[in-house]
Enzyme design. Structure first.
Site, PDB file in Angstrom:
ATOM      1  N   GLN A 110       0.836  -1.192   0.000  1.00  0.00           N
ATOM      2  CA  GLN A 110       0.000   0.000   0.000  1.00  0.00           C
ATOM      3  C   GLN A 110       0.877   1.251   0.000  1.00  0.00           C
ATOM      4  O   GLN A 110       1.767   1.397   0.831  1.00  0.00           O
ATOM      5  CB  GLN A 110      -0.879  -0.021   1.255  1.00  0.00           C
ATOM      6  N   GLY A 133      -8.473   1.166  -0.702  1.00  0.00           N
ATOM      7  CA  GLY A 133      -9.438   1.541   0.327  1.00  0.00           C
ATOM      8  C   GLY A 133      -9.009   1.228   1.743  1.00  0.00           C
ATOM      9  O   GLY A 133      -9.854   1.023   2.615  1.00  0.00           O
ATOM     10  N   GLU A 134      -7.701   1.225   2.036  1.00  0.00           N
ATOM     11  CA  GLU A 134      -7.275   0.867   3.398  1.00  0.00           C
ATOM     12  C   GLU A 134      -7.761   1.876   4.430  1.00  0.00           C
ATOM     13  O   GLU A 134      -8.111   1.510   5.552  1.00  0.00           O
ATOM     14  CB  GLU A 134      -5.755   0.725   3.476  1.00  0.00           C
ATOM     15  N   ARG A 145     -10.547   3.542   4.328  1.00  0.00           N
ATOM     16  CA  ARG A 145     -11.947   3.209   4.563  1.00  0.00           C
ATOM     17  C   ARG A 145     -12.086   1.933   5.387  1.00  0.00           C
ATOM     18  O   ARG A 145     -12.962   1.812   6.251  1.00  0.00           O
ATOM     19  CB  ARG A 145     -12.676   3.057   3.223  1.00  0.00           C
TER      20      ARG A 145
END
Length: 256
Positions: free
Chosen positions: A20, A61-62, A64
């Site tokens: 990420q 979307g980490e 979120r």
């Protein structure tokens, strides 16, 4: 299970992407997102890819995902993408580039990791991310700034263009310049002007000789002659003034 399907997945079954790009998460911003999710639910689905055994690897979307866990959601809406790791990593970096909040150094690190992990050229990477090669090159250049200064730039919430301006300076001048930019809270334009002035210093103005300087020289000259006389040397000084010049004539007899 077909590509693009929307399903609800338990948060514990979603594994964060170790590659990420975003490495720091603002706790205050996470808290605000958590409250929004409690009030309105998770409006934008996460993007995941199957790992097997009912587990999924997060593509995008980490932030979120973290906020949804804080909000206590039992199931999260997710779009499943049946794709390989290269495509998933490209999608993750591209998705983050389109979002605000990612530091310019996190963006650069994400792009650099993508290139090194998958053996891509800069041209291939730029094409896959949908940005120009010059833009990609400018982002990668930011990694030439040392880590300590990167952290300071991020903490001061300076922009990518602030960082690029600092990068134009020789390495030995960057830290003191950054000190001044942060302490003075310079805008982008002020920072660019400040860096320009460091790189292009103005020459010291040449001081023009005024009439008082001629008189000072004249006094010094005649005092020197007086000193010679006191020492037994019969020196003389004369001033011959023309329309354009002052001519000083010093006469010292030869020693016999």
């Amino acid at each position: 299970m077909f590509d693009g399907k929307l399903v609800n997945i338990k948060p514990d079954d979603i594994i964060p992407n170790p590659d990420q790009p975003r490495k720091t998460f603002d706790h205050y911003e996470l808290g605000k997102l958590c409250e929004s999710i409690k009030e309105n639910g998770l409006l934008q689905p996460l993007t995941v890819r199957p790992k097997g055994n009912g587990k999924y690897i997060l593509i995008a979307g980490e932030r979120r995902l973290r906020a949804a866990k804080m909000a206590g959601l039992k199931k999260l809406p997710c779009i499943i993408r049946k794709t390989d790791k290269v495509t998933a990593d490209i999608y993750s970096v591209a998705e983050n580039l389109q979002r605000s909040g990612l530091s310019p150094f996190e963006e650069a690190e994400g792009i650099n990791r993508l290139i090194k992990t998958h053996g891509l050229t800069e041209a291939e990477t730029a094409e896959k991310l949908g940005i120009s090669q010059s833009t990609l090159g400018s982002k990668l250049c930011l990694l030439k700034i040392d880590k300590q200064m990167q952290n300071r730039i991020t903490a001061a919430r300076l922009t990518e263009r602030h960082a690029r301006a600092i990068l134009r300076l020789p390495e030995e001048k960057r830290e003191s310049a950054l000190d001044y930019v942060i302490a003075s809270q310079l805008t982008l334009t002020e920072t660019e002007n400040y860096v320009h002035n460091i790189l292009n210093p103005k020459p010291e103005p040449v001081r023009k000789c005024a009439i008082s300087d001629h008189r000072l020289f004249e006094n010094s000259l005649f005092k020197m002659v007086e000193t010679l006389k006191q020492g037994g040397i019969n020196a003389t000084a004369a001033l011959n003034e023309t329309e354009n010049n002052l001519n000083y004539i010093i006469t010292i007899p030869k020693l016999k």
